[in-house]
Design a protein around this motif. Structure first.
Motif, PDB file in Angstrom:
ATOM      1  N   LEU A  63      34.503  40.991  41.016  1.00  0.00           N
ATOM      2  CA  LEU A  63      34.266  39.766  41.789  1.00  0.00           C
ATOM      3  C   LEU A  63      34.762  38.511  41.066  1.00  0.00           C
ATOM      4  CD1 LEU A  63      33.201  38.535  44.416  1.00  0.00           C
ATOM      5  CD2 LEU A  63      30.968  38.361  43.322  1.00  0.00           C
ATOM      6  N   PRO A  64      34.425  38.297  39.800  1.00  0.00           N
ATOM      7  CA  PRO A  64      34.964  37.107  39.121  1.00  0.00           C
ATOM      8  C   PRO A  64      36.496  37.135  39.003  1.00  0.00           C
ATOM      9  CG  PRO A  64      33.046  37.904  37.967  1.00  0.00           C
ATOM     10  CD  PRO A  64      33.404  38.951  38.982  1.00  0.00           C
ATOM     11  N   ARG A  65      37.085  38.327  38.966  1.00  0.00           N
ATOM     12  CA  ARG A  65      38.547  38.425  38.962  1.00  0.00           C
ATOM     13  C   ARG A  65      39.085  37.917  40.298  1.00  0.00           C
ATOM     14  NH1 ARG A  65      42.426  37.741  35.768  1.00  0.00           N
ATOM     15  NH2 ARG A  65      40.826  38.375  34.305  1.00  0.00           N
ATOM     16  N   LEU A  66      38.396  38.237  41.387  1.00  0.00           N
ATOM     17  CA  LEU A  66      38.783  37.676  42.689  1.00  0.00           C
ATOM     18  C   LEU A  66      38.645  36.155  42.684  1.00  0.00           C
ATOM     19  CD1 LEU A  66      37.218  40.191  45.260  1.00  0.00           C
ATOM     20  CD2 LEU A  66      39.627  39.927  44.642  1.00  0.00           C
ATOM     21  N   PHE A  67      37.621  35.647  41.985  1.00  0.00           N
ATOM     22  CA  PHE A  67      37.466  34.192  41.878  1.00  0.00           C
ATOM     23  C   PHE A  67      38.680  33.559  41.198  1.00  0.00           C
ATOM     24  CE2 PHE A  67      32.495  34.475  41.588  1.00  0.00           C
ATOM     25  CZ  PHE A  67      32.437  34.845  42.919  1.00  0.00           C
ATOM     26  N   PHE A 127      40.444  35.918  50.544  1.00  0.00           N
ATOM     27  CA  PHE A 127      39.555  36.036  49.386  1.00  0.00           C
ATOM     28  C   PHE A 127      38.094  35.846  49.786  1.00  0.00           C
ATOM     29  CE2 PHE A 127      43.455  35.174  46.856  1.00  0.00           C
ATOM     30  CZ  PHE A 127      43.437  36.363  46.145  1.00  0.00           C
ATOM     31  N   VAL A 128      37.825  34.947  50.711  1.00  0.00           N
ATOM     32  CA  VAL A 128      36.448  34.754  51.187  1.00  0.00           C
ATOM     33  C   VAL A 128      35.906  36.059  51.753  1.00  0.00           C
ATOM     34  CG1 VAL A 128      35.033  33.603  52.946  1.00  0.00           C
ATOM     35  CG2 VAL A 128      36.647  32.264  51.575  1.00  0.00           C
ATOM     36  N   ILE A 129      36.707  36.742  52.559  1.00  0.00           N
ATOM     37  CA  ILE A 129      36.282  38.011  53.162  1.00  0.00           C
ATOM     38  C   ILE A 129      36.101  39.082  52.094  1.00  0.00           C
ATOM     39  CG2 ILE A 129      37.028  39.907  54.668  1.00  0.00           C
ATOM     40  CD1 ILE A 129      38.419  37.671  56.383  1.00  0.00           C
ATOM     41  N   MET A 130      37.063  39.203  51.194  1.00  0.00           N
ATOM     42  CA  MET A 130      36.979  40.221  50.136  1.00  0.00           C
ATOM     43  C   MET A 130      35.756  39.995  49.255  1.00  0.00           C
ATOM     44  SD  MET A 130      41.005  40.393  49.060  1.00  0.00           S
ATOM     45  CE  MET A 130      40.781  41.524  47.702  1.00  0.00           C
ATOM     46  N   GLU A 131      35.524  38.746  48.878  1.00  0.00           N
ATOM     47  CA  GLU A 131      34.389  38.422  48.012  1.00  0.00           C
ATOM     48  C   GLU A 131      33.063  38.710  48.715  1.00  0.00           C
ATOM     49  OE1 GLU A 131      37.000  34.904  45.875  1.00  0.00           O
ATOM     50  OE2 GLU A 131      35.418  34.361  47.288  1.00  0.00           O
TER      51      GLU A 131
END
Length: 144
Positions: A26-30, A45-49
């Motif tokens: 998750l922080p990698r997605l951030f 990214f909002v959807i993935m997170e």
């Protein structure tokens, strides 16, 4: 044949592996979210997170807690005097706070992808590594 305690322990390990996989990702997605510049990427990214946090990370954390507490309660007479377990529980509580911080930051990024820099997220992403290393050493080595 394995006793019920071994099954609980296996379920605990499976759930913590899932929790850590998500807590590392998750922080990698951030990082990528903060670096994105187009609306389509930001929405993706909002959807993935959201799916990672709500669909995998949170259920895995809950399962980790349930199976972990089940083991502690089942073996309390043995565990109550083992200092390594008390330290581990403190670290898991702190890691649960990190989990909550991820949820807070996830919501902040929805409206402002540049809420924090990608450099911040790269450092933020390293925090659970330290917890994992210490927890594994405590459980395997049982230093106190």
């Amino acid at each position: 044949m394995a006793n019920y305690f071994d099954w609980i322990k296996a379920a605990h390990v499976i759930s913590l592996v899932c929790w850590f996989a998500a807590i590392f990702y998750l922080p990698r997605l951030f990082v990528y979210h903060a670096m994105s510049e187009d609306t389509i990427s930001q929405e993706r990214f909002v959807i993935m997170e959201r799916k990672l946090y709500r669909g995998i990370m949170t259920p895995a954390m809950i399962a980790t807690w349930i199976f972990g507490l089940w083991m502690v309660i089942s073996g309390w007479e043995v565990y109550k005097t083992q200092g390594w377990l008390h330290v581990k529980i403190v670290l898991v509580i702190l890691l649960s706070g990190y989990h909550g911080a991820c949820g807070f930051y996830r919501k902040k990024l929805i409206d402002n992808p540049q809420y924090k820099s990608h450099v911040f997220w790269r450092w933020f992403n390293e925090v659970p590594v330290f917890a994992l290393v210490i927890i594994v050493i405590l459980v395997i080595v049982k230093p106190f």
